[in-house]
Design an enzyme around this catalytic site. Structure first.
Site, mmCIF file in Angstrom:
data_model
loop_
_atom_site.group_PDB
_atom_site.id
_atom_site.type_symbol
_atom_site.label_atom_id
_atom_site.label_comp_id
_atom_site.label_asym_id
_atom_site.label_seq_id
_atom_site.Cartn_x
_atom_site.Cartn_y
_atom_site.Cartn_z
ATOM 1 N N CYS A 103 0.895 -1.147 0.000
ATOM 2 C CA CYS A 103 0.000 0.000 0.000
ATOM 3 C C CYS A 103 0.937 1.202 0.000
ATOM 4 C CB CYS A 103 -0.837 -0.023 1.276
ATOM 5 S SG CYS A 103 -2.027 1.305 1.316
ATOM 6 N N HIS A 402 3.950 7.642 7.640
ATOM 7 C CA HIS A 402 3.231 7.456 6.370
ATOM 8 C C HIS A 402 1.979 8.312 6.271
ATOM 9 C CE1 HIS A 402 0.237 5.095 8.420
ATOM 10 N NE2 HIS A 402 -0.281 4.576 7.329
#
Lengths: 479, 140
Positions: A103, A402
């Site tokens: 991802c 992130h």
């Protein structure tokens, strides 16, 4: 109560005790530390700190179990977690990679001033919503047979470009050039491949998004120039992963690793940390399957970026190839990397690779600056582009946060926020949201997340990543 | 009955019933109710689901993941379930079951959030005073 000490600016340590093989270290400010402590003092069933302590007990772990400033509880590993393992002594766990291999975020430049883009934001929102498949159960435009799926699992973004989805130069600006080596499709089950044949080029749901963003501030002129970022111009950012193929790889190998934990008599503090030695048939097979998942995610983002380019080109009257790729980088990965002369397996679970200047893995144009790390905010706040640093290479295996990191449960978000209110509030701020699920919008409310400015500032103050640009959304498409 | 448990990023499910099989059924309902409004999903088509595991807990995760696989392969949501669990001579467990549902129709089914997988996190099984209770964390 666990004792946490700030050992350097923005870096806290939980000393090595009990079965821990290394200390646990967290990039945080006092506020973030208080949240972590409160999970323990309130006896919450989910504690990110406890999870990090558990990671520190795994065999072969090097230096420290590390968490970024967006830390929050995950399963097994905390989100924001980074752990590096010796290839001989170390282990690999589904909990350290997640059910969505690679991802990540891909960002493209729109070479137009924001006023030109904002004039057409409604049209952009409509066309992106209709052209980019998003949401639960949505099928992709590509339908691949099993031979083609295998090819995609080996060649990643390149496969998509060869099918006409993108331009050759995109490859140069993807982590691993869009196709990681060591991907063996035979290590991926037929079920995983069957699930993917209708999902290539789909965004998915949850926290995944496609955004048109405005560069609101440049925070490092030199790095921004190297990255080709100009204040007040726009970007397209895509956040998604390997879709059902990745989910099935995780599901399949959870069973394999559970059996391996018993077979190799590995002591783990929680069942969710089921793992296999990296140097075992099970470990090698899983790593090979992860590499397939990583490539599937690269291909997925490549196809979506092509669809977004076509849609934006039509509305903005520019050529699709004018929207050049800034970078594509994952934040759920297991990768063999060289750090301080040693080859290690680095697991990043909700942490972005952020390599510092000079590393050969970085595109030449950015090598002197450090790698761009693409940090996704929420649909109502900011996102950031950071750059990797030399200190990050020494301290965090070249990793940064992130995103903002969730601050409350999805149920709590639905109780506190109404999707209609969020939509109208953001519209007043000039942000158009298009979503397939009303519940999904409430769950992803900006207020359900930590303050991204604070999270990113911790990274910069600790010196493991530097701020380059701050972005704010104009259009956001959610699954 | 089933209940959704709060977690900062994901969603936990707790399923309780007077039989083990019914607890498995409740768990499945709990999982699909994250993805859609169960009351809108007609039990039109039947899909067979089988799985096996070394313990009741892991069988529960296998069952939920097997349902996610079938839902995805057939682009369906399921709203009705039936399971039969047998213990084998080697102390492992086998589940044979069915799920009924229909093809996904996003607006009508009021779609929610996709479940990526059922995990071993927070995984528990207990039987107390005739109530079977199962729980695990779903990755969202």
């Amino acid at each position: 109560m666990m004792e946490l000490n700030e050992i350097s600016k923005g870096l806290w340590e939980l000393s090595q005790t009990g079965d821990m093989k290394v200390p646990a270290r967290i990039y945080a400010d006092k506020n973030i530390i208080e949240t972590l402590k409160s999970e323990i003092s309130k006896a919450s069933p989910w504690s990110a700190l406890k999870q990090l302590e558990n990671v520190a007990t795994l065999p072969g772990i090097q230096k420290a179990a590390i968490a970024m400033s967006d830390i929050h509880p995950g399963y097994g590993f905390p989100i924001g977690g980074v752990a590096a393992f010796d290839l001989e002594e170390g282990v690999i766990s589904v909990a350290g990679v997640g059910f969505d291999c690679n991802c990540g975020v891909r960002t493209l430049r729109i070479p137009l001033p924001s006023r030109e883009v904002e004039k057409k934001k409604k049209e952009l929102a409509d066309i992106l919503f209709s052209k980019v498949p998003a949401g639960l159960g949505k099928k992709g435009k590509l339908s691949l047979d099993n031979r083609e799926i295998d090819e995609m699992l080996i060649t990643g973004a390149r496969f998509a470009i060869e099918q006409g989805y993108g331009i050759e130069s995109d490859i140069e600006f993807c982590e691993e050039n869009g196709s990681i080596s060591g991907a063996d499709p035979e290590k991926v089950s037929k079920h995983a491949k069957d699930r993917q044949n209708k999902q290539v080029g789909t965004l998915g749901s949850g926290n995944h998004y496609l955004e048109i963003q405005k560069i609101t501030s440049i925070l490092n002129d030199k790095a921004a120039a190297a990255y080709g970022l100009t204040q007040d111009e726009c970007l397209i950012s895509i956040h998604c992963g390997s879709r059902a193929l990745g989910h099935q790889i995780g599901t399949d190998y959870l069973k394999v690793l559970e059996a391996a934990t018993k077979k190799y008599d590995i002591k783990i503090p929680e069942k969710e940390l089921a793992c296999a030695p990296i140097n075992s048939d099970e470990g090698r097979d899983y790593l090979s399957a992860i590499n397939c998942g990583i490539n599937a995610a690269f291909a997925n983002r490549q196809v979506i970026s092509h669809l977004a380019r076509e849609a934006c080109a039509k509305v903005l009257d520019i050529a699709p190839e004018d929207m050049t790729l800034l970078y594509d980088v994952g934040h759920n990965t297991a990768k063999i990397e060289k750090h301080a002369g040693a080859e290690l397996l680095v697991l990043r679970k909700g942490a972005t690779r952020a390599f510092g200047p000079g590393r050969s893995e970085i595109p030449k144009a950015y090598r002197a600056t450090g790698q761009p790390a693409l940090i996704g905010g929420t649909m109502g706040t900011s996102s950031y582009i950071l750059c990797g640093t030399k200190k990050g290479m020494k301290e965090s295996f070249g990793s940064a946060c992130h995103g903002a990191g969730r601050a409350m449960s999805r149920q709590e978000a639905k109780r506190r926020f109404k999707s209609e209110d969020i939509l109208s509030l953001l519209e007043k701020k000039g942000i158009i949201i298009k979503g397939h699920s009303l519940d999904g919008i409430a769950e992803e409310a900006p207020g359900a997340y930590k303050d991204v400015d604070e999270v990113v500032s911790v990274m910069e103050e600790a010196g493991i990543a530097g701020k380059v640009a701050k972005l704010s959304p104009i259009v956001c498409v959610k699954g | 009955m089933f209940k959704h448990l709060e977690h900062p990023a994901d969603i936990g499910i707790l399923a309780e019933a007077s039989t083990l099989e019914e607890a498995f059924v409740e768990g499945a309902k709990g999982m699909f109710s994250v993805m859609c409004d169960l009351s809108t999903v007609k039990a039109e088509h039947r899909i067979e689901v089988t799985c096996e595991a070394g313990s009741i807990e892991t069988l529960f995760v296998e069952w939920l993941n097997a349902l996610l696989l079938q839902a995805d392969l057939h682009s369906m949501f399921f709203s009705r379930f039936k399971v039969q669990i047998t213990k084998r001579a080697d102390d492992s467990f086998k589940l044979a079951g069915f799920a009924w549902g229909e093809e996904i129709d996003a607006p009508r089914h009021k779609i929610g959030t996709e479940v990526k997988a059922a995990t071993y996190s927070g995984l528990k099984y207990k039987e107390e005073r005739g109530i079977h209770s199962l729980q695990c964390l779903l990755d969202i």
